[in-house]
Design a protein around this motif. Sequence first.
Motif, PDB file in Angstrom:
ATOM      1  N   ALA A 476       0.827  -1.210   0.000  1.00 52.13           N
ATOM      2  CA  ALA A 476       0.000   0.000   0.000  1.00 52.13           C
ATOM      3  C   ALA A 476       0.855   1.251   0.000  1.00 52.13           C
ATOM      4  O   ALA A 476       0.331   2.357  -0.075  1.00 52.13           O
ATOM      5  CB  ALA A 476      -0.894   0.001   1.234  1.00 52.13           C
ATOM      6  N   VAL A 477       2.172   1.078   0.087  1.00 49.25           N
ATOM      7  CA  VAL A 477       3.045   2.242   0.199  1.00 49.25           C
ATOM      8  C   VAL A 477       3.445   2.716  -1.204  1.00 49.25           C
ATOM      9  O   VAL A 477       3.706   1.924  -2.103  1.00 49.25           O
ATOM     10  CB  VAL A 477       4.288   1.895   1.072  1.00 49.25           C
ATOM     11  N   GLU A 478       3.434   4.022  -1.378  1.00 46.51           N
ATOM     12  CA  GLU A 478       3.800   4.601  -2.672  1.00 46.51           C
ATOM     13  C   GLU A 478       5.321   4.696  -2.772  1.00 46.51           C
ATOM     14  O   GLU A 478       5.994   4.996  -1.789  1.00 46.51           O
ATOM     15  CB  GLU A 478       3.190   6.008  -2.764  1.00 46.51           C
ATOM     16  N   THR A 479       5.863   4.409  -3.956  1.00 39.90           N
ATOM     17  CA  THR A 479       7.320   4.486  -4.139  1.00 39.90           C
ATOM     18  C   THR A 479       7.658   5.651  -5.067  1.00 39.90           C
ATOM     19  O   THR A 479       6.853   6.044  -5.907  1.00 39.90           O
ATOM     20  CB  THR A 479       7.867   3.186  -4.756  1.00 39.90           C
ATOM     21  N   PRO A 480       8.866   6.194  -4.916  1.00 37.58           N
ATOM     22  CA  PRO A 480       9.269   7.284  -5.818  1.00 37.58           C
ATOM     23  C   PRO A 480       9.763   6.724  -7.156  1.00 37.58           C
ATOM     24  O   PRO A 480       9.887   5.507  -7.323  1.00 37.58           O
ATOM     25  CB  PRO A 480      10.417   7.946  -5.042  1.00 37.58           C
ATOM     26  N   TYR A 481      10.031   7.608  -8.092  1.00 39.84           N
ATOM     27  CA  TYR A 481      10.588   7.183  -9.385  1.00 39.84           C
ATOM     28  C   TYR A 481      11.799   8.066  -9.684  1.00 39.84           C
ATOM     29  O   TYR A 481      11.925   9.176  -9.154  1.00 39.84           O
ATOM     30  CB  TYR A 481       9.540   7.326 -10.506  1.00 39.84           C
ATOM     31  N   LEU A 482      12.692   7.545 -10.504  1.00 40.79           N
ATOM     32  CA  LEU A 482      13.889   8.313 -10.867  1.00 40.79           C
ATOM     33  C   LEU A 482      13.470   9.379 -11.877  1.00 40.79           C
ATOM     34  O   LEU A 482      13.056   9.070 -12.986  1.00 40.79           O
ATOM     35  CB  LEU A 482      14.949   7.386 -11.460  1.00 40.79           C
ATOM     36  N   ASP A 483      13.563  10.631 -11.471  1.00 40.14           N
ATOM     37  CA  ASP A 483      13.111  11.723 -12.324  1.00 40.14           C
ATOM     38  C   ASP A 483      14.211  12.098 -13.310  1.00 40.14           C
ATOM     39  O   ASP A 483      14.022  12.055 -14.520  1.00 40.14           O
ATOM     40  CB  ASP A 483      12.735  12.916 -11.438  1.00 40.14           C
ATOM     41  N   LYS A 484      15.372  12.468 -12.800  1.00 37.89           N
ATOM     42  CA  LYS A 484      16.474  12.875 -13.688  1.00 37.89           C
ATOM     43  C   LYS A 484      17.792  12.526 -13.024  1.00 37.89           C
ATOM     44  O   LYS A 484      17.891  12.372 -11.807  1.00 37.89           O
ATOM     45  CB  LYS A 484      16.444  14.390 -13.895  1.00 37.89           C
ATOM     46  N   THR A 485      18.826  12.428 -13.859  1.00 36.81           N
ATOM     47  CA  THR A 485      20.188  12.279 -13.340  1.00 36.81           C
ATOM     48  C   THR A 485      21.008  13.431 -13.905  1.00 36.81           C
ATOM     49  O   THR A 485      20.992  13.682 -15.123  1.00 36.81           O
ATOM     50  CB  THR A 485      20.798  10.927 -13.776  1.00 36.81           C
ATOM     51  N   TYR A 486      21.702  14.158 -13.024  1.00 37.28           N
ATOM     52  CA  TYR A 486      22.510  15.307 -13.444  1.00 37.28           C
ATOM     53  C   TYR A 486      23.984  15.014 -13.187  1.00 37.28           C
ATOM     54  O   TYR A 486      24.341  14.373 -12.194  1.00 37.28           O
ATOM     55  CB  TYR A 486      22.133  16.560 -12.633  1.00 37.28           C
ATOM     56  N   ARG A 487      24.816  15.518 -14.077  1.00 41.70           N
ATOM     57  CA  ARG A 487      26.261  15.465 -13.815  1.00 41.70           C
ATOM     58  C   ARG A 487      26.637  16.761 -13.133  1.00 41.70           C
ATOM     59  O   ARG A 487      26.150  17.831 -13.505  1.00 41.70           O
ATOM     60  CB  ARG A 487      27.045  15.300 -15.127  1.00 41.70           C
ATOM     61  N   GLU A 541      24.342  13.675 -23.804  1.00 37.06           N
ATOM     62  CA  GLU A 541      24.228  12.346 -23.178  1.00 37.06           C
ATOM     63  C   GLU A 541      23.466  12.412 -21.850  1.00 37.06           C
ATOM     64  O   GLU A 541      22.626  11.582 -21.558  1.00 37.06           O
ATOM     65  CB  GLU A 541      25.617  11.763 -22.926  1.00 37.06           C
ATOM     66  N   GLU A 542      23.834  13.407 -21.049  1.00 32.04           N
ATOM     67  CA  GLU A 542      23.161  13.514 -19.747  1.00 32.04           C
ATOM     68  C   GLU A 542      22.975  14.985 -19.411  1.00 32.04           C
ATOM     69  O   GLU A 542      23.688  15.839 -19.925  1.00 32.04           O
ATOM     70  CB  GLU A 542      23.973  12.815 -18.666  1.00 32.04           C
ATOM     71  N   GLU A 543      22.046  15.228 -18.565  1.00 31.21           N
ATOM     72  CA  GLU A 543      21.791  16.613 -18.184  1.00 31.21           C
ATOM     73  C   GLU A 543      22.857  17.090 -17.215  1.00 31.21           C
ATOM     74  O   GLU A 543      23.438  16.303 -16.473  1.00 31.21           O
ATOM     75  CB  GLU A 543      20.402  16.710 -17.538  1.00 31.21           C
ATOM     76  N   CYS A 544      23.076  18.377 -17.245  1.00 29.38           N
ATOM     77  CA  CYS A 544      24.119  18.945 -16.402  1.00 29.38           C
ATOM     78  C   CYS A 544      23.503  20.011 -15.498  1.00 29.38           C
ATOM     79  O   CYS A 544      22.536  20.667 -15.875  1.00 29.38           O
ATOM     80  CB  CYS A 544      25.189  19.576 -17.297  1.00 29.38           C
ATOM     81  N   LEU A 545      24.058  20.160 -14.305  1.00 32.22           N
ATOM     82  CA  LEU A 545      23.597  21.219 -13.405  1.00 32.22           C
ATOM     83  C   LEU A 545      24.404  22.478 -13.689  1.00 32.22           C
ATOM     84  O   LEU A 545      25.635  22.429 -13.790  1.00 32.22           O
ATOM     85  CB  LEU A 545      23.787  20.811 -11.938  1.00 32.22           C
ATOM     86  N   ASN A 546      23.706  23.550 -13.809  1.00 30.60           N
ATOM     87  CA  ASN A 546      24.361  24.819 -14.117  1.00 30.60           C
ATOM     88  C   ASN A 546      24.850  25.453 -12.814  1.00 30.60           C
ATOM     89  O   ASN A 546      24.123  25.493 -11.819  1.00 30.60           O
ATOM     90  CB  ASN A 546      23.325  25.723 -14.805  1.00 30.60           C
ATOM     91  N   LEU A 547      26.076  25.958 -12.800  1.00 31.72           N
ATOM     92  CA  LEU A 547      26.628  26.621 -11.619  1.00 31.72           C
ATOM     93  C   LEU A 547      26.087  28.044 -11.585  1.00 31.72           C
ATOM     94  O   LEU A 547      26.510  28.896 -12.352  1.00 31.72           O
ATOM     95  CB  LEU A 547      28.162  26.601 -11.689  1.00 31.72           C
ATOM     96  N   ARG A 548      25.085  28.278 -10.686  1.00 37.61           N
ATOM     97  CA  ARG A 548      24.508  29.627 -10.606  1.00 37.61           C
ATOM     98  C   ARG A 548      25.565  30.610 -10.103  1.00 37.61           C
ATOM     99  O   ARG A 548      25.772  31.662 -10.667  1.00 37.61           O
ATOM    100  CB  ARG A 548      23.295  29.601  -9.671  1.00 37.61           C
TER     101      ARG A 548
END
Length: 1334
Positions: A476-487, A541-548
């Motif tokens: 009955a427990v809800e599980t999360p899902y993998l949304d995104k992977t960032y480098r 290939e993969e998403e990247c996190l931008n350095l604010r």
Amino acid sequence: MRNLRLLRAGGCRSTAATGTPQCFCLGAEPGVVLVGSQYGLVELRPAGDSVSREVSLTVDGFLPEDGSGCIVGVEDLPEQESVCVATAAGDILLCNLSTKQVECVGSVDSGLSIMSWSPDQELVLLATGQQTLIMMTRDFEPITEKQIHQDEFGEGKFVALGWGKKETQFHGSEGKQAAHRKQTEVLPTSAWDDGRPRVTWRGDGQFVAVSAVCPETGARKVRVWSRELVLQSTSEPISGLEQALSWKPSGNLIASTQEKPNRHDVVFLEKNGLLHGEFTLPFQKGQVKVNEMLWNADSTVLAIWLEDLKVENSNPNTYVQLWTTGNYHWYLKQSLHFRNLKENQLVSLLWDRENLYRLHILCQDWHYLFYDWNWTTDHGLGENSQHMGNVAVIDGDKVLVTAFQHAVVPPPMCTYELHLQQAVNQIAFHTDPKHSGDMAVLDADNRISVYRYGQSTVNDASVKFGAVGGNGFKAAVETPYLDKTYRVDVSSSSNEVMNPLGLRFLTWLPDDSFLVVGQGQHAAQSVLHHLTAVPHVAGAEEECLNLRLSVPVDGEVISLYCSPVTRTVALQLTDRRILKYMWEASTPVLEPWWSSSSSAVQFPYRCVQISITRISGEEVILGLTDRCRFFVNDVEVASNITSFATYNEFLLVTTNSHTCQCFCLKNLSVKALQAGLSSAAVPNSETLRKVERGSRIVTVVPLDTKVVLQMPRGNLETIHHRALVLAQIRKWLDRLMFREAFQCMRKLRINLNLLYDHNPKVFLENTETFIRQIESVNYINLFFTELKEEDFTKSMYPSLNGSSNSQPHQHPDQKKVNLICDVMRVAMEHIDPQKYCLSILTAHVKKSPPELEIALQKVHDLRESSTPDVQAVSAEEALKYLLFLVDVNELYDYSLGTYDFDLVVMVAEKSQKDPKEYLPFLNTLRKMETNYQRYTIDRHLKRYTKALGHLCKCGPEHFSEFLNLVKDQNLYSEALKLYPSSAQEYKDISDAYGEYLIQKQLYEQAALIFARAGIFAKALDAFQSSGSWQQALCMASQLGYTKDKQSSLARDMAGKLVEQRKYAEAAILLEQYTQDYEEAVLLLLEGALWEEALRLIHKYSRLDILETNLKPAILEAQKSQLIFLDSQKTAFLRHKSRLQVVRELKGKACENLQDYEVPNCPELELFSETSSVVTASDMNSKYSHSNSRISARSSKNRRKAERKRYSLKEGSPFEDIALLEVLGESVRAVETVKGEIHILLKQLVLFGYDEQAGALQKVLEEVLQLMETSVSEIWTSDLQQSSVSLVLGPNSTANSIMAAYQQKRMVPPVVQDPEVLTPPKFNKNLQWKLHLLQ
């Protein structure tokens, strides 16, 4: 359920040093590392980023100059101010870094393969090239030398008890064939094994284990030796045992590795050489080799250094893994990946001895690193999403998530697992309270995987259920899902090499951006990187996190926390300063954290766990050190806290004294918190509860009152802390959520009175809501049965924050239970009387006194009702339930009292009564006339007043029975009300009543009853007996007495009055009713009623009586008064002087005893002129026996004993009190005669006896003057004070008692009658003196 979190990382790279590092050790100074290379010894100081000192060993020829030399061991010896170095060539050298001197203290021709010092640095063990072991002292004096390879097992050899051969033993699940199986031969070591011995010491230095390759089999064997190098044991043959060896400092296990046919294991050996447990490394067989293993100093973390095998054309990848154990499961908590660059190849690693969780790593190319770890619990921070109370545990490339909101799953199991590509190093929960279950996971490849709840409908394959689901059960427990992977890439230049774990303190901010801390340009500098997600570029290939932006921090960040409630981000630096990161500003900046007193907050010690909360509305930062010291801002509030957690306005802590305390911070000051933590709270207080030894808080499950604790072994325990439970119940009650509150209270055994007591006004206004929400009849009945009169918000559950909701009762005249029963009964009758029938009956029964007749009547009505409802409760059921609440015999009597025989039979059938008993009785009753029947029932039930009422209606023939009942039960008053005063019955009852009162000696009341009923003769006798002569004469007149009869009656009564010394009344009777004037005058003279006597003498012109009787009587009276006054005066003076003597003796005795410091000093009461002082204990023993006997006697005897107690006998206890009593009586006696003497004086003057009158007046004046002046001496001010507040009493303190004795104050004994200690009063208003006599 804890993870290892990286607090800080640092290191240095030396460019000046030559050669390649070969081994290293830690210097005595913190932060100093001593490295041995093929040319000599180098000292590195990470703070300085340079080589500080160097000793070359090639100059003196200890190492060859061509660089082929090798150092096999380095040890810093601070006591000798030198470093011991062992070379492969066999030299043992002492190098002084300050003077650069090198001394060779010994040499072994065959060369050395290892040098190992004991933990206490008292012994050193050398392994030589000839496969021998040499044990030496710290001064390098050899103790003994032994061959590494021994044939015997050692001193700890197992003793065979002769229980048969292996073949005949029972083999369990392996079956009989196990007896005939050949011993598997031990395979030689792996090709990559360097063949060198390995040495490891036990933590206490008593034993040392040596692993060496056996020359016969080619396999490794572990032997355990004592400090004197006596062989203790040899390991059992273990196929595939490898070179790594480390003895757990706590001493119970030796760790090594073993290659098995299908896996690569870490195995544990006991001191006796037998295997004891293992765990598997997360690599394929033959994929890696294990170079070294090391335990940290407190045996909680095992570091393993691994290297890839089968690598072509490049250097192998290197890994350092940190493993911990809990609940018999091994978790891979951290993984450092050193890649395959040449300069990143490891040389050695060490754990720090002082800083338990600091790991030192030395790489080639002179690159030194250190990592500081600490324990942390990663849990969701929100309080209002549905995924609260999630706790995540790192285990290699898995994240084990336990959703405590749904179930408490004990580790190593979990609710579900997240599977990632690489080993996980950090987890961050979302700090937005609405999404507190979402997680960001940072792995060893610097990738952030974001797991979210909600939007996705497809099940994620990387999320697998753990302990829930499966076996046909639906989860009955809800599980999360993998949304995104960032480098994550924060390096400023492409050629910059980032150290493993270069990023720490991953924090997921409420606006979906990330914070990480990286290493700055300089050693002691960190950089705060603020990262945001950029829109996905197609084809990438993969998403990247931008350095604010990157914010440089002046200092190293050692902790970072973001509060989900206040959205504040706080950082702690190594110098313990607290900074606030203003991330919501347009250009985020760092500012110091200011306290309310406008000073920058700085913790007194470094804290390993920080948190933000509000105390009395002010935002504060909480910190806990690794030494259990707990801070609020910079104030230390406790030093025994093992863990803490904040939830809403609550702070929960566990302490070293194995308690869990909970504080409401809403209206609490820091000082009050400090006081609450320092002192032991009230034992039954709701703030404190005992927990198991070593418990730590894992998390608080919001809206569910659960606090999850973890024990040292790893198992979990759930408690419902009383303070949290009550706070939650109060919230529910304020929101009128009665159902939730009731269920929680029922489950956790909270007294149900709180439902009403929390807010009586609201409860009474919402009883219908309460009934509709709870609905269950059983639950409502349970509520009724728990009701009590006391207010539980004052007794059992006082409010934590002091603000009580309970209003004063609106119905002060009505009892609480009766009020609730009435209000709820009315509400239930309004909602559905059929459904709540049993509850309505309970409401009647629960009242005090119980309304059983009404309840029985309702049962009877149920029976009578002609249209039975399917829903309704039957009369049978209702009666059965009523019998459960009330004793059956009591109910039988009540049913009989309803005069309803059907109901009586119904109840009787349910009881244990014999029908032969009750049926004849009921049949007899049925035959009687109604009133007489009811009288019989009431008499049987002892309801006599009711019985009288029924009997009086039965007619005059039953009057004798009526009168007998009245006499038996003394119901005269009730009986008189039932008849009119004119009736004969009224007269008869009055007659009986009067006789009864005469028996009780209440003559006057009896006379009144007789007179009222017209029984005058008896009334006359009664009035005579009571001394009411006026009423008696009235009765005589009613009876028509003749004059003579009246005269004799008056004479009789006058005689009685004279006996009672009522001369004036007797004289009136004689004068008015017998006309005996002379006798009347003589009586008045006898009573000293001079003026009345004179009046009668003159009225009846009997002046002869003046000479014969009046004047002699006046003179006689004057003489007797003089004698009385004289006797009072002499007695007064005698007692007064004795009192002074007694007081002096008492004062002296107290002083003597004070010198000897006898504890009983104040209770000394035995003083006399002759006897020596006796202590109170002696005195008490003398008198206690008799007093104890007296105490049980009558009050008359008790008064007698009181009089005895204050004895005037010299030397008796309480003599001074007795004297006070007698002196007081003397004064009061003289005061009372003042009025009499005044009248006497007037008569004396009238008849010309001035001389006698003057003498009497003078004597009285002297006596009064003496007494008035003596009062202040006898009744001193001290005595009066003490009568108000005794020195020894319930309100006195030790200090007040001591002060009283030091002032040498007279301490009066505890007096039963305080009037004795108060001085008598003089009546100044009475003008008794005659002016003409002065």
